[in-house]
Design a protein around this motif. Structure first.
Motif, mmCIF file in Angstrom:
data_model
loop_
_atom_site.group_PDB
_atom_site.id
_atom_site.type_symbol
_atom_site.label_atom_id
_atom_site.label_comp_id
_atom_site.label_asym_id
_atom_site.label_seq_id
_atom_site.Cartn_x
_atom_site.Cartn_y
_atom_site.Cartn_z
ATOM 1 N N SER A 409 0.834 -1.200 0.000
ATOM 2 C CA SER A 409 0.000 0.000 0.000
ATOM 3 C C SER A 409 0.871 1.253 0.000
ATOM 4 O O SER A 409 0.584 2.228 -0.707
ATOM 5 C CB SER A 409 -0.915 0.010 1.220
ATOM 6 N N PHE A 410 1.946 1.221 0.800
ATOM 7 C CA PHE A 410 2.872 2.357 0.814
ATOM 8 C C PHE A 410 3.475 2.576 -0.567
ATOM 9 O O PHE A 410 3.537 3.711 -1.061
ATOM 10 C CB PHE A 410 3.968 2.117 1.850
ATOM 11 N N PHE A 411 3.918 1.485 -1.217
ATOM 12 C CA PHE A 411 4.502 1.607 -2.547
ATOM 13 C C PHE A 411 3.470 2.112 -3.558
ATOM 14 O O PHE A 411 3.781 2.929 -4.427
ATOM 15 C CB PHE A 411 5.059 0.255 -3.007
ATOM 16 N N GLY A 412 2.237 1.613 -3.464
ATOM 17 C CA GLY A 412 1.200 2.032 -4.399
ATOM 18 C C GLY A 412 0.865 3.506 -4.249
ATOM 19 O O GLY A 412 0.725 4.227 -5.253
ATOM 20 N N ILE A 413 0.736 3.975 -3.014
ATOM 21 C CA ILE A 413 0.434 5.394 -2.779
ATOM 22 C C ILE A 413 1.597 6.265 -3.243
ATOM 23 O O ILE A 413 1.409 7.321 -3.870
ATOM 24 C CB ILE A 413 0.127 5.634 -1.294
ATOM 25 N N LEU A 414 2.836 5.825 -2.944
ATOM 26 C CA LEU A 414 4.013 6.577 -3.381
ATOM 27 C C LEU A 414 4.053 6.681 -4.904
ATOM 28 O O LEU A 414 4.337 7.754 -5.463
ATOM 29 C CB LEU A 414 5.283 5.894 -2.856
ATOM 30 N N ALA A 415 3.752 5.574 -5.589
ATOM 31 C CA ALA A 415 3.753 5.581 -7.048
ATOM 32 C C ALA A 415 2.696 6.534 -7.591
ATOM 33 O O ALA A 415 2.940 7.273 -8.557
ATOM 34 C CB ALA A 415 3.513 4.172 -7.580
ATOM 35 N N ALA A 416 1.511 6.540 -6.978
ATOM 36 C CA ALA A 416 0.442 7.432 -7.436
ATOM 37 C C ALA A 416 0.841 8.895 -7.245
ATOM 38 O O ALA A 416 0.573 9.744 -8.108
ATOM 39 C CB ALA A 416 -0.851 7.125 -6.682
ATOM 40 N N VAL A 417 1.499 9.212 -6.117
ATOM 41 C CA VAL A 417 1.931 10.592 -5.870
ATOM 42 C C VAL A 417 2.984 11.020 -6.885
ATOM 43 O O VAL A 417 2.927 12.143 -7.438
ATOM 44 C CB VAL A 417 2.473 10.726 -4.427
ATOM 45 N N LEU A 418 3.957 10.137 -7.162
ATOM 46 C CA LEU A 418 4.977 10.463 -8.149
ATOM 47 C C LEU A 418 4.370 10.691 -9.523
ATOM 48 O O LEU A 418 4.767 11.610 -10.255
ATOM 49 C CB LEU A 418 6.023 9.343 -8.204
ATOM 50 N N SER A 419 3.398 9.862 -9.878
ATOM 51 C CA SER A 419 2.736 10.026 -11.179
ATOM 52 C C SER A 419 1.971 11.342 -11.231
ATOM 53 O O SER A 419 1.962 12.024 -12.265
ATOM 54 C CB SER A 419 1.789 8.853 -11.437
ATOM 55 N N MET A 420 1.298 11.695 -10.144
ATOM 56 C CA MET A 420 0.543 12.947 -10.128
ATOM 57 C C MET A 420 1.478 14.143 -10.299
ATOM 58 O O MET A 420 1.165 15.085 -11.040
ATOM 59 C CB MET A 420 -0.241 13.069 -8.821
ATOM 60 N N ILE A 421 2.647 14.090 -9.634
ATOM 61 C CA ILE A 421 3.608 15.182 -9.766
ATOM 62 C C ILE A 421 4.081 15.312 -11.209
ATOM 63 O O ILE A 421 4.160 16.409 -11.775
ATOM 64 C CB ILE A 421 4.800 14.961 -8.819
#
Length: 530
Positions: A409-421
Protein backbone atom coordinates in the motif's frame (compact mmCIF):
# COMPACT_ATOMS: atom_id res chain seq x y z
CA UNK A 1 8.73 -7.54 -2.23
CA UNK A 2 12.10 -7.06 -3.91
CA UNK A 3 10.30 -6.87 -7.26
CA UNK A 4 7.89 -4.23 -5.94
CA UNK A 5 10.84 -2.24 -4.60
CA UNK A 6 12.49 -2.50 -8.00
CA UNK A 7 9.37 -1.13 -9.69
CA UNK A 8 9.35 1.85 -7.32
CA UNK A 9 13.05 2.46 -8.07
CA UNK A 10 12.31 2.33 -11.81
CA UNK A 11 9.45 4.77 -11.29
CA UNK A 12 11.77 7.13 -9.41
CA UNK A 13 14.34 6.85 -12.22
CA UNK A 14 11.69 7.86 -14.76
CA UNK A 15 10.78 10.86 -12.61
CA UNK A 16 14.43 11.89 -12.25
CA UNK A 17 14.97 11.48 -16.00
CA UNK A 18 12.05 13.84 -16.60
CA UNK A 19 13.49 16.39 -14.19
CA UNK A 20 16.92 16.16 -15.77
CA UNK A 21 15.40 16.58 -19.22
CA UNK A 22 13.78 19.77 -18.03
CA UNK A 23 17.05 20.92 -16.46
CA UNK A 24 18.95 20.11 -19.66
CA UNK A 25 16.50 22.15 -21.72
CA UNK A 26 16.96 25.08 -19.36
CA UNK A 27 20.75 24.81 -19.84
CA UNK A 28 20.70 24.57 -23.63
CA UNK A 29 22.47 27.93 -24.07
CA UNK A 30 25.20 26.85 -21.65
CA UNK A 31 25.60 23.62 -23.62
CA UNK A 32 25.76 25.54 -26.92
CA UNK A 33 28.42 27.87 -25.50
CA UNK A 34 30.55 24.93 -24.39
CA UNK A 35 30.28 23.30 -27.81
CA UNK A 36 31.11 26.62 -29.52
CA UNK A 37 34.27 26.88 -27.43
CA UNK A 38 35.43 23.43 -28.54
CA UNK A 39 33.76 20.95 -26.20
CA UNK A 40 33.03 17.62 -27.89
CA UNK A 41 29.61 16.00 -27.86
CA UNK A 42 31.04 13.15 -25.82
CA UNK A 43 32.35 15.65 -23.30
CA UNK A 44 28.91 17.24 -22.97
CA UNK A 45 27.28 13.82 -22.51
CA UNK A 46 29.93 12.91 -19.94
CA UNK A 47 29.15 16.09 -18.00
CA UNK A 48 25.46 15.14 -17.70
CA UNK A 49 26.32 11.56 -16.75
CA UNK A 50 28.73 12.74 -14.04
CA UNK A 51 26.03 14.98 -12.60
CA UNK A 52 23.62 12.04 -12.65
CA UNK A 53 26.25 9.81 -11.02
CA UNK A 54 26.78 12.36 -8.23
CA UNK A 55 23.04 12.48 -7.63
CA UNK A 56 22.89 8.67 -7.57
CA UNK A 57 25.77 8.37 -5.10
CA UNK A 58 24.22 10.90 -2.73
CA UNK A 59 20.92 9.04 -3.01
CA UNK A 60 22.59 5.67 -2.37
CA UNK A 61 24.38 6.94 0.74
CA UNK A 62 21.17 8.46 2.07
CA UNK A 63 19.32 5.26 1.23
CA UNK A 64 21.82 3.09 3.12
CA UNK A 65 21.46 5.27 6.21
CA UNK A 66 17.67 5.29 5.96
CA UNK A 67 17.51 1.55 5.28
CA UNK A 68 19.34 0.72 8.50
CA UNK A 69 16.58 2.29 10.57
CA UNK A 70 13.65 1.15 8.42
CA UNK A 71 14.97 -2.43 8.26
CA UNK A 72 15.00 -2.68 12.03
CA UNK A 73 11.43 -1.39 12.16
CA UNK A 74 10.41 -3.96 9.54
CA UNK A 75 12.06 -6.86 11.37
CA UNK A 76 10.50 -5.73 14.65
CA UNK A 77 7.04 -5.84 13.04
CA UNK A 78 7.50 -9.60 12.55
CA UNK A 79 8.16 -10.22 16.24
CA UNK A 80 5.40 -11.62 18.41
CA UNK A 81 5.12 -12.55 22.06
CA UNK A 82 5.82 -16.18 21.19
CA UNK A 83 8.38 -15.68 18.43
CA UNK A 84 11.27 -13.22 18.36
CA UNK A 85 13.15 -12.86 15.07
CA UNK A 86 16.78 -11.81 14.77
CA UNK A 87 18.28 -10.65 11.47
CA UNK A 88 21.86 -9.46 11.07
CA UNK A 89 21.48 -6.00 9.51
CA UNK A 90 25.15 -5.03 9.57
CA UNK A 91 26.73 -3.81 6.32
CA UNK A 92 28.96 -6.23 4.42
CA UNK A 93 30.65 -6.28 1.03
CA UNK A 94 27.70 -8.01 -0.67
CA UNK A 95 25.24 -5.34 0.42
CA UNK A 96 27.65 -2.58 -0.57
CA UNK A 97 28.28 -4.23 -3.94
CA UNK A 98 24.55 -4.55 -4.58
CA UNK A 99 24.03 -0.91 -3.62
CA UNK A 100 26.87 0.08 -5.93
CA UNK A 101 25.28 -1.84 -8.77
CA UNK A 102 21.95 -0.08 -8.13
CA UNK A 103 23.75 3.27 -8.04
CA UNK A 104 25.36 2.66 -11.42
CA UNK A 105 22.10 1.40 -12.91
CA UNK A 106 20.20 4.41 -11.57
CA UNK A 107 22.83 6.73 -13.00
CA UNK A 108 22.54 5.16 -16.44
CA UNK A 109 18.74 5.02 -16.43
CA UNK A 110 18.23 8.57 -15.18
CA UNK A 111 21.15 10.34 -16.88
CA UNK A 112 21.63 8.64 -20.22
CA UNK A 113 18.52 9.99 -21.90
CA UNK A 114 19.10 13.71 -21.17
CA UNK A 115 22.82 13.30 -21.91
CA UNK A 116 22.14 11.89 -25.37
CA UNK A 117 19.32 14.36 -25.89
CA UNK A 118 21.52 17.43 -25.36
CA UNK A 119 24.88 16.17 -26.63
CA UNK A 120 23.71 14.54 -29.85
CA UNK A 121 20.91 16.92 -30.85
CA UNK A 122 20.72 17.76 -34.56
CA UNK A 123 20.36 21.43 -33.78
CA UNK A 124 23.41 23.63 -34.27
CA UNK A 125 24.98 25.67 -31.45
CA UNK A 126 23.64 28.83 -33.15
CA UNK A 127 20.07 27.55 -32.91
CA UNK A 128 20.57 26.56 -29.28
CA UNK A 129 22.06 29.98 -28.43
CA UNK A 130 19.13 31.76 -30.07
CA UNK A 131 16.67 29.73 -28.02
CA UNK A 132 14.64 28.54 -31.03
CA UNK A 133 12.11 25.89 -30.13
CA UNK A 134 12.52 22.41 -31.43
CA UNK A 135 9.92 20.34 -33.17
CA UNK A 136 7.06 19.28 -31.00
CA UNK A 137 6.94 15.76 -32.35
CA UNK A 138 10.60 14.96 -31.87
CA UNK A 139 11.44 17.23 -28.95
CA UNK A 140 11.53 17.02 -25.23
CA UNK A 141 7.74 16.98 -24.99
CA UNK A 142 7.57 13.65 -26.84
CA UNK A 143 10.22 12.19 -24.53
CA UNK A 144 8.34 13.53 -21.53
CA UNK A 145 5.14 11.86 -22.68
CA UNK A 146 7.00 8.56 -23.11
CA UNK A 147 8.33 8.74 -19.57
CA UNK A 148 4.88 9.68 -18.27
CA UNK A 149 3.47 6.61 -20.05
CA UNK A 150 6.05 4.48 -18.24
CA UNK A 151 5.21 6.09 -14.90
CA UNK A 152 1.47 5.57 -15.36
CA UNK A 153 2.06 1.91 -16.25
CA UNK A 154 4.25 1.25 -13.22
CA UNK A 155 1.91 3.18 -10.91
CA UNK A 156 -1.11 1.21 -12.06
CA UNK A 157 0.72 -2.11 -11.67
CA UNK A 158 1.83 -1.22 -8.13
CA UNK A 159 -1.64 0.02 -7.19
CA UNK A 160 -3.29 -3.18 -8.45
CA UNK A 161 -0.82 -5.39 -6.58
CA UNK A 162 -1.35 -3.30 -3.43
CA UNK A 163 -5.13 -3.65 -3.65
CA UNK A 164 -4.83 -7.41 -4.21
CA UNK A 165 -2.77 -7.81 -1.02
CA UNK A 166 -5.02 -5.47 0.98
CA UNK A 167 -8.16 -7.31 -0.12
CA UNK A 168 -6.50 -10.66 0.63
CA UNK A 169 -5.75 -9.47 4.15
CA UNK A 170 -9.32 -8.23 4.56
CA UNK A 171 -10.76 -11.51 3.24
CA UNK A 172 -8.69 -13.52 5.70
CA UNK A 173 -9.77 -11.32 8.60
CA UNK A 174 -13.46 -11.25 7.72
CA UNK A 175 -14.06 -14.89 6.83
CA UNK A 176 -16.28 -17.18 8.87
CA UNK A 177 -14.06 -19.25 11.19
CA UNK A 178 -16.89 -21.35 12.57
CA UNK A 179 -16.33 -19.84 16.03
CA UNK A 180 -16.16 -16.38 17.60
CA UNK A 181 -12.57 -15.31 18.27
CA UNK A 182 -13.35 -12.17 20.28
CA UNK A 183 -13.20 -12.08 24.10
CA UNK A 184 -11.52 -15.51 24.43
CA UNK A 185 -8.54 -16.04 26.73
CA UNK A 186 -6.39 -19.15 26.31
CA UNK A 187 -4.79 -20.49 29.50
CA UNK A 188 -2.10 -23.17 29.25
CA UNK A 189 -1.44 -24.94 32.57
CA UNK A 190 1.49 -27.26 33.19
CA UNK A 191 0.91 -29.29 36.38
CA UNK A 192 4.05 -31.41 36.15
CA UNK A 193 5.65 -29.62 39.17
CA UNK A 194 2.62 -30.62 41.26
CA UNK A 195 3.17 -34.37 40.63
CA UNK A 196 -0.56 -35.15 40.64
CA UNK A 197 -1.31 -38.89 40.16
CA UNK A 198 -2.91 -39.89 36.88
CA UNK A 199 -6.10 -41.02 38.59
CA UNK A 200 -6.62 -37.58 40.16
CA UNK A 201 -5.80 -35.35 37.18
CA UNK A 202 -9.29 -35.32 35.65
CA UNK A 203 -10.86 -34.46 39.00
CA UNK A 204 -8.32 -31.65 39.56
CA UNK A 205 -8.97 -30.25 36.08
CA UNK A 206 -12.75 -30.25 36.60
CA UNK A 207 -12.46 -28.53 39.98
CA UNK A 208 -10.09 -25.95 38.55
CA UNK A 209 -12.38 -25.32 35.61
CA UNK A 210 -15.36 -24.84 37.91
CA UNK A 211 -13.41 -22.28 39.93
CA UNK A 212 -12.53 -20.34 36.79
CA UNK A 213 -16.18 -20.37 35.68
CA UNK A 214 -17.13 -18.70 38.98
CA UNK A 215 -14.83 -15.71 38.37
CA UNK A 216 -16.89 -12.50 37.91
CA UNK A 217 -17.16 -11.57 34.25
CA UNK A 218 -16.51 -15.10 32.94
CA UNK A 219 -19.32 -16.20 30.62
CA UNK A 220 -18.13 -19.77 30.10
CA UNK A 221 -14.96 -21.84 30.09
CA UNK A 222 -13.96 -25.25 28.79
CA UNK A 223 -10.93 -27.44 28.28
CA UNK A 224 -9.50 -28.22 24.84
CA UNK A 225 -6.64 -30.32 23.55
CA UNK A 226 -5.74 -28.28 20.47
CA UNK A 227 -6.69 -24.60 20.20
CA UNK A 228 -7.89 -23.76 16.67
CA UNK A 229 -5.36 -21.98 14.45
CA UNK A 230 -2.62 -22.36 17.07
CA UNK A 231 -0.25 -24.23 14.76
CA UNK A 232 -0.79 -27.56 16.50
CA UNK A 233 -2.42 -30.57 14.84
CA UNK A 234 -3.41 -34.22 15.19
CA UNK A 235 -4.80 -36.41 12.42
CA UNK A 236 -5.51 -40.06 11.75
CA UNK A 237 -7.25 -42.33 9.27
CA UNK A 238 -10.89 -43.30 9.83
CA UNK A 239 -13.08 -45.88 8.10
CA UNK A 240 -16.74 -46.93 8.11
CA UNK A 241 -17.25 -50.50 9.39
CA UNK A 242 -18.97 -52.88 7.02
CA UNK A 243 -18.17 -50.89 3.86
CA UNK A 244 -15.46 -51.05 1.22
CA UNK A 245 -14.95 -47.28 1.26
CA UNK A 246 -11.28 -46.24 1.45
CA UNK A 247 -9.85 -44.80 4.63
CA UNK A 248 -10.30 -41.07 5.11
CA UNK A 249 -7.77 -38.76 6.77
CA UNK A 250 -9.42 -36.57 9.41
CA UNK A 251 -8.21 -34.01 11.93
CA UNK A 252 -8.86 -34.67 15.62
CA UNK A 253 -9.31 -32.63 18.76
CA UNK A 254 -10.09 -33.53 22.36
CA UNK A 255 -12.52 -31.17 24.11
CA UNK A 256 -14.28 -30.84 27.42
CA UNK A 257 -17.91 -30.23 28.29
CA UNK A 258 -19.12 -26.78 27.22
CA UNK A 259 -16.44 -26.21 24.59
CA UNK A 260 -18.85 -25.46 21.74
CA UNK A 261 -20.93 -22.91 23.73
CA UNK A 262 -17.69 -21.25 24.86
CA UNK A 263 -16.42 -20.94 21.30
CA UNK A 264 -19.96 -20.18 20.05
CA UNK A 265 -19.76 -22.94 17.46
CA UNK A 266 -23.28 -23.94 16.31
CA UNK A 267 -24.43 -27.47 17.19
CA UNK A 268 -26.39 -28.49 14.10
CA UNK A 269 -27.66 -31.91 15.12
CA UNK A 270 -27.51 -34.35 18.03
CA UNK A 271 -26.14 -33.53 21.46
CA UNK A 272 -23.05 -32.15 23.19
CA UNK A 273 -20.77 -34.16 25.47
CA UNK A 274 -22.03 -34.65 29.02
CA UNK A 275 -21.15 -36.08 32.43
CA UNK A 276 -22.45 -39.51 31.32
CA UNK A 277 -19.59 -39.80 28.79
CA UNK A 278 -17.06 -41.57 31.01
CA UNK A 279 -14.09 -43.85 30.33
CA UNK A 280 -16.33 -46.87 30.98
CA UNK A 281 -19.20 -45.78 28.69
CA UNK A 282 -19.28 -46.39 24.90
CA UNK A 283 -16.91 -44.08 23.06
CA UNK A 284 -18.66 -41.17 21.37
CA UNK A 285 -17.60 -38.38 19.02
CA UNK A 286 -18.91 -35.17 17.53
CA UNK A 287 -18.04 -34.49 13.89
CA UNK A 288 -18.25 -31.41 11.71
CA UNK A 289 -20.29 -30.93 8.54
CA UNK A 290 -17.42 -31.78 6.20
CA UNK A 291 -16.83 -35.12 7.94
CA UNK A 292 -20.54 -35.99 7.73
CA UNK A 293 -20.75 -34.96 4.08
CA UNK A 294 -17.63 -36.84 3.02
CA UNK A 295 -18.27 -40.13 4.81
CA UNK A 296 -22.09 -40.31 4.94
CA UNK A 297 -23.17 -38.18 1.97
CA UNK A 298 -26.83 -37.24 2.49
CA UNK A 299 -27.50 -39.77 5.27
CA UNK A 300 -28.10 -38.68 8.85
CA UNK A 301 -24.78 -39.35 10.63
CA UNK A 302 -26.25 -39.36 14.16
CA UNK A 303 -25.92 -42.85 15.60
CA UNK A 304 -23.51 -44.00 12.87
CA UNK A 305 -20.14 -45.44 13.84
CA UNK A 306 -16.63 -45.13 12.47
CA UNK A 307 -13.31 -46.72 13.31
CA UNK A 308 -10.07 -44.87 14.00
CA UNK A 309 -6.97 -46.62 12.70
CA UNK A 310 -4.48 -48.03 15.20
CA UNK A 311 -1.52 -45.82 16.00
CA UNK A 312 0.86 -44.85 18.77
CA UNK A 313 0.80 -48.32 20.30
CA UNK A 314 -3.00 -48.32 20.62
CA UNK A 315 -5.54 -50.55 18.99
CA UNK A 316 -8.14 -49.25 16.58
CA UNK A 317 -11.18 -47.85 18.31
CA UNK A 318 -14.86 -47.64 17.38
CA UNK A 319 -16.73 -44.37 17.96
CA UNK A 320 -20.40 -43.50 17.70
CA UNK A 321 -21.41 -40.08 16.34
CA UNK A 322 -23.67 -38.22 18.78
CA UNK A 323 -23.52 -34.71 17.30
CA UNK A 324 -22.71 -32.60 14.25
CA UNK A 325 -21.28 -29.05 14.46
CA UNK A 326 -20.59 -26.38 11.86
CA UNK A 327 -17.31 -26.39 9.95
CA UNK A 328 -14.49 -24.59 11.74
CA UNK A 329 -10.96 -23.63 10.79
CA UNK A 330 -8.41 -26.07 12.19
CA UNK A 331 -4.80 -25.44 11.14
CA UNK A 332 -4.83 -22.31 8.98
CA UNK A 333 -7.03 -19.51 7.74
CA UNK A 334 -6.40 -20.40 4.10
CA UNK A 335 -7.50 -24.03 4.36
CA UNK A 336 -10.68 -25.33 2.77
CA UNK A 337 -13.19 -27.08 5.07
CA UNK A 338 -11.57 -30.26 6.44
CA UNK A 339 -13.02 -33.23 8.27
CA UNK A 340 -12.73 -32.78 12.03
CA UNK A 341 -13.54 -35.28 14.80
CA UNK A 342 -14.03 -34.02 18.36
CA UNK A 343 -13.49 -36.56 21.16
CA UNK A 344 -14.62 -36.22 24.78
CA UNK A 345 -11.88 -35.46 27.29
CA UNK A 346 -14.05 -37.07 29.97
CA UNK A 347 -13.41 -40.44 28.28
CA UNK A 348 -9.64 -40.05 28.31
CA UNK A 349 -8.05 -42.79 30.42
CA UNK A 350 -4.55 -41.31 30.44
CA UNK A 351 -4.69 -37.51 30.79
CA UNK A 352 -1.36 -35.71 30.53
CA UNK A 353 0.19 -33.11 32.80
CA UNK A 354 -0.82 -30.17 30.62
CA UNK A 355 -4.26 -28.59 30.39
CA UNK A 356 -5.55 -25.87 28.09
CA UNK A 357 -8.62 -23.82 28.94
CA UNK A 358 -10.51 -21.40 26.71
CA UNK A 359 -12.27 -18.73 28.75
CA UNK A 360 -14.90 -16.42 27.29
CA UNK A 361 -15.38 -13.26 29.30
CA UNK A 362 -16.77 -9.79 28.89
CA UNK A 363 -14.16 -8.44 31.32
CA UNK A 364 -10.88 -6.84 30.27
CA UNK A 365 -7.99 -9.25 29.83
CA UNK A 366 -5.87 -6.95 32.02
CA UNK A 367 -8.10 -7.81 34.98
CA UNK A 368 -9.08 -11.34 33.91
CA UNK A 369 -5.54 -12.77 33.70
CA UNK A 370 -4.56 -11.85 37.31
CA UNK A 371 -7.85 -13.26 38.59
CA UNK A 372 -7.35 -16.55 36.74
CA UNK A 373 -3.77 -16.73 38.09
CA UNK A 374 -4.98 -16.15 41.61
CA UNK A 375 -7.72 -18.78 41.25
CA UNK A 376 -5.27 -21.41 39.99
CA UNK A 377 -2.64 -20.63 42.62
CA UNK A 378 -5.25 -20.70 45.37
CA UNK A 379 -6.39 -24.17 44.32
CA UNK A 380 -2.86 -25.61 44.26
CA UNK A 381 0.15 -23.29 43.81
CA UNK A 382 3.17 -24.28 41.76
CA UNK A 383 1.66 -24.86 38.31
CA UNK A 384 3.36 -23.25 35.30
CA UNK A 385 0.97 -20.80 33.65
CA UNK A 386 0.97 -19.25 30.21
CA UNK A 387 -1.74 -16.97 28.81
CA UNK A 388 -2.58 -15.75 25.33
CA UNK A 389 -5.48 -14.03 23.60
CA UNK A 390 -7.10 -16.13 20.89
CA UNK A 391 -7.67 -13.19 18.54
CA UNK A 392 -4.06 -12.06 18.93
CA UNK A 393 -2.81 -15.57 18.18
CA UNK A 394 -4.90 -15.69 15.02
CA UNK A 395 -3.66 -12.25 13.94
CA UNK A 396 -0.06 -13.36 14.50
CA UNK A 397 -0.69 -16.05 11.90
CA UNK A 398 -1.34 -13.26 9.39
CA UNK A 399 1.95 -11.42 9.86
CA UNK A 400 3.13 -12.02 6.31
CA UNK A 401 -0.18 -10.93 4.79
CA UNK A 402 -0.34 -7.86 7.04
CA UNK A 403 3.20 -6.73 6.24
CA UNK A 404 2.66 -7.28 2.51
CA UNK A 405 -0.59 -5.31 2.63
CA UNK A 406 1.04 -2.38 4.48
CA UNK A 407 4.23 -2.20 2.41
CA UNK A 408 2.53 -2.70 -0.95
CA UNK A 409 0.00 0.00 0.00
CA UNK A 410 2.87 2.36 0.81
CA UNK A 411 4.50 1.61 -2.55
CA UNK A 412 1.20 2.03 -4.40
CA UNK A 413 0.43 5.39 -2.78
CA UNK A 414 4.01 6.58 -3.38
CA UNK A 415 3.75 5.58 -7.05
CA UNK A 416 0.44 7.43 -7.44
CA UNK A 417 1.93 10.59 -5.87
CA UNK A 418 4.98 10.46 -8.15
CA UNK A 419 2.74 10.03 -11.18
CA UNK A 420 0.54 12.95 -10.13
CA UNK A 421 3.61 15.18 -9.77
CA UNK A 422 4.89 14.21 -13.18
CA UNK A 423 1.48 14.56 -14.86
CA UNK A 424 1.16 18.01 -13.34
CA UNK A 425 4.58 18.93 -14.73
CA UNK A 426 3.77 17.57 -18.19
CA UNK A 427 0.46 19.42 -18.45
CA UNK A 428 2.01 22.63 -17.12
CA UNK A 429 4.81 22.42 -19.68
CA UNK A 430 2.30 21.78 -22.44
CA UNK A 431 0.25 24.82 -21.39
CA UNK A 432 3.38 27.01 -21.45
CA UNK A 433 4.50 25.59 -24.81
CA UNK A 434 1.13 26.24 -26.44
CA UNK A 435 0.34 29.47 -24.63
CA UNK A 436 0.36 31.55 -27.83
CA UNK A 437 -1.85 29.06 -29.65
CA UNK A 438 -4.33 29.00 -26.76
CA UNK A 439 -4.42 32.81 -26.64
CA UNK A 440 -5.13 33.03 -30.37
CA UNK A 441 -7.90 30.40 -30.11
CA UNK A 442 -9.53 32.35 -27.28
CA UNK A 443 -9.22 35.60 -29.28
CA UNK A 444 -10.99 33.91 -32.20
CA UNK A 445 -13.90 32.91 -29.97
CA UNK A 446 -12.92 29.51 -28.52
CA UNK A 447 -14.76 28.74 -25.29
CA UNK A 448 -13.20 27.46 -22.08
CA UNK A 449 -14.64 24.05 -22.87
CA UNK A 450 -12.70 23.93 -26.15
CA UNK A 451 -9.48 24.89 -24.37
CA UNK A 452 -10.00 22.26 -21.69
CA UNK A 453 -10.68 19.65 -24.38
CA UNK A 454 -7.43 20.64 -26.10
CA UNK A 455 -5.50 20.13 -22.84
CA UNK A 456 -7.24 16.81 -22.15
CA UNK A 457 -6.38 15.38 -25.56
CA UNK A 458 -2.68 16.00 -24.94
CA UNK A 459 -2.64 13.80 -21.85
CA UNK A 460 -5.11 11.13 -22.98
CA UNK A 461 -2.65 9.31 -25.26
CA UNK A 462 0.12 8.65 -22.68
CA UNK A 463 -2.52 7.98 -20.02
CA UNK A 464 -4.39 5.42 -22.15
CA UNK A 465 -1.23 3.63 -23.27
CA UNK A 466 0.11 3.65 -19.72
CA UNK A 467 -3.09 2.13 -18.34
CA UNK A 468 -3.02 -0.64 -20.96
CA UNK A 469 0.65 -1.46 -20.31
CA UNK A 470 0.16 -1.25 -16.54
CA UNK A 471 -2.80 -3.63 -16.60
CA UNK A 472 -0.76 -6.13 -18.63
CA UNK A 473 2.15 -5.81 -16.22
CA UNK A 474 -0.18 -6.34 -13.26
CA UNK A 475 -1.51 -9.54 -14.88
CA UNK A 476 2.05 -10.80 -15.27
CA UNK A 477 2.86 -10.00 -11.64
CA UNK A 478 -0.41 -11.66 -10.57
CA UNK A 479 0.76 -14.98 -11.97
CA UNK A 480 3.69 -14.90 -9.53
CA UNK A 481 1.66 -13.71 -6.53
CA UNK A 482 -1.36 -15.95 -7.13
CA UNK A 483 -0.43 -18.34 -4.32
CA UNK A 484 -0.34 -15.45 -1.83
CA UNK A 485 -3.89 -14.30 -2.59
CA UNK A 486 -7.04 -15.49 -0.90
CA UNK A 487 -10.69 -15.06 -1.84
CA UNK A 488 -9.96 -13.43 -5.20
CA UNK A 489 -8.03 -14.09 -8.37
CA UNK A 490 -4.96 -12.28 -9.65
CA UNK A 491 -7.13 -10.84 -12.45
CA UNK A 492 -9.95 -9.72 -10.16
CA UNK A 493 -12.11 -7.31 -12.25
CA UNK A 494 -13.19 -5.14 -9.30
CA UNK A 495 -9.56 -4.56 -8.29
CA UNK A 496 -8.48 -3.67 -11.82
CA UNK A 497 -11.42 -1.32 -12.41
CA UNK A 498 -10.98 0.42 -9.06
CA UNK A 499 -7.24 0.88 -9.61
CA UNK A 500 -7.73 2.22 -13.14
CA UNK A 501 -10.33 4.68 -11.90
CA UNK A 502 -7.92 5.68 -9.14
CA UNK A 503 -5.14 6.50 -11.63
CA UNK A 504 -7.61 8.41 -13.81
CA UNK A 505 -8.66 10.35 -10.71
CA UNK A 506 -5.00 11.13 -9.97
CA UNK A 507 -4.55 12.35 -13.56
CA UNK A 508 -7.64 14.55 -13.19
CA UNK A 509 -6.31 16.09 -9.97
CA UNK A 510 -2.93 16.69 -11.61
CA UNK A 511 -4.52 18.46 -14.58
CA UNK A 512 -7.10 20.63 -12.84
CA UNK A 513 -4.84 23.56 -11.98
CA UNK A 514 -2.88 23.72 -15.30
CA UNK A 515 -6.13 23.40 -17.26
CA UNK A 516 -7.74 26.24 -15.30
CA UNK A 517 -4.63 28.32 -15.91
CA UNK A 518 -4.89 27.64 -19.65
CA UNK A 519 -8.56 28.60 -19.70
CA UNK A 520 -7.73 31.96 -18.05
CA UNK A 521 -5.12 32.96 -20.68
CA UNK A 522 -5.65 36.57 -21.84
CA UNK A 523 -5.03 36.98 -25.60
CA UNK A 524 -3.70 40.56 -25.25
CA UNK A 525 -1.04 39.50 -22.74
CA UNK A 526 0.14 36.67 -24.99
CA UNK A 527 0.40 38.96 -28.03
CA UNK A 528 2.34 41.56 -26.05
CA UNK A 529 4.78 38.83 -24.90
CA UNK A 530 5.41 37.91 -28.53
Amino acid sequence: MLSLSGLVLLLACANIANLMLARASARQRETALRMSLGASRFGVARQFLVESLLLSILGAISGLILAQGLSRILVTSFNTERSQIFVDLSLDWRLLAFTGFLTASTCILAGLLPAIRMAYTKRSPTELMSGQRQSTRHGRFLMGRGLVTLQVALSLALLIVAMLFVRTFQNLLSQNLGFQQDHVLVANIDISPLRIPVANRVTYMQELLKSIQNIPGVISAASVGIVPLSGMGWNNFVSIPGTNAPQHLANFDSIGIGYFPTMETPLLAGRDFGQNDTPTSPRVAIVNQEFARTLFAKMNPIGKTFRVAAGGGQESRLYQIVGVVANTKYAGLREDPTSIVFLAETQDTDPGEGFTFVVRSNASFLTLVPEVKQTINTTRPGAILNFSVLKTTIREGLLREGVMARLSSFFGILAAVLSMIRLYGLISFMVIRRRKEIGIRIALGASKRVVLTLITHEIMIPLTIGLAVGASLALAIGVVTRSMLYGLGSNDPATFITSILGIIGVAFLAGVQPARRAARVLPMEVLREE
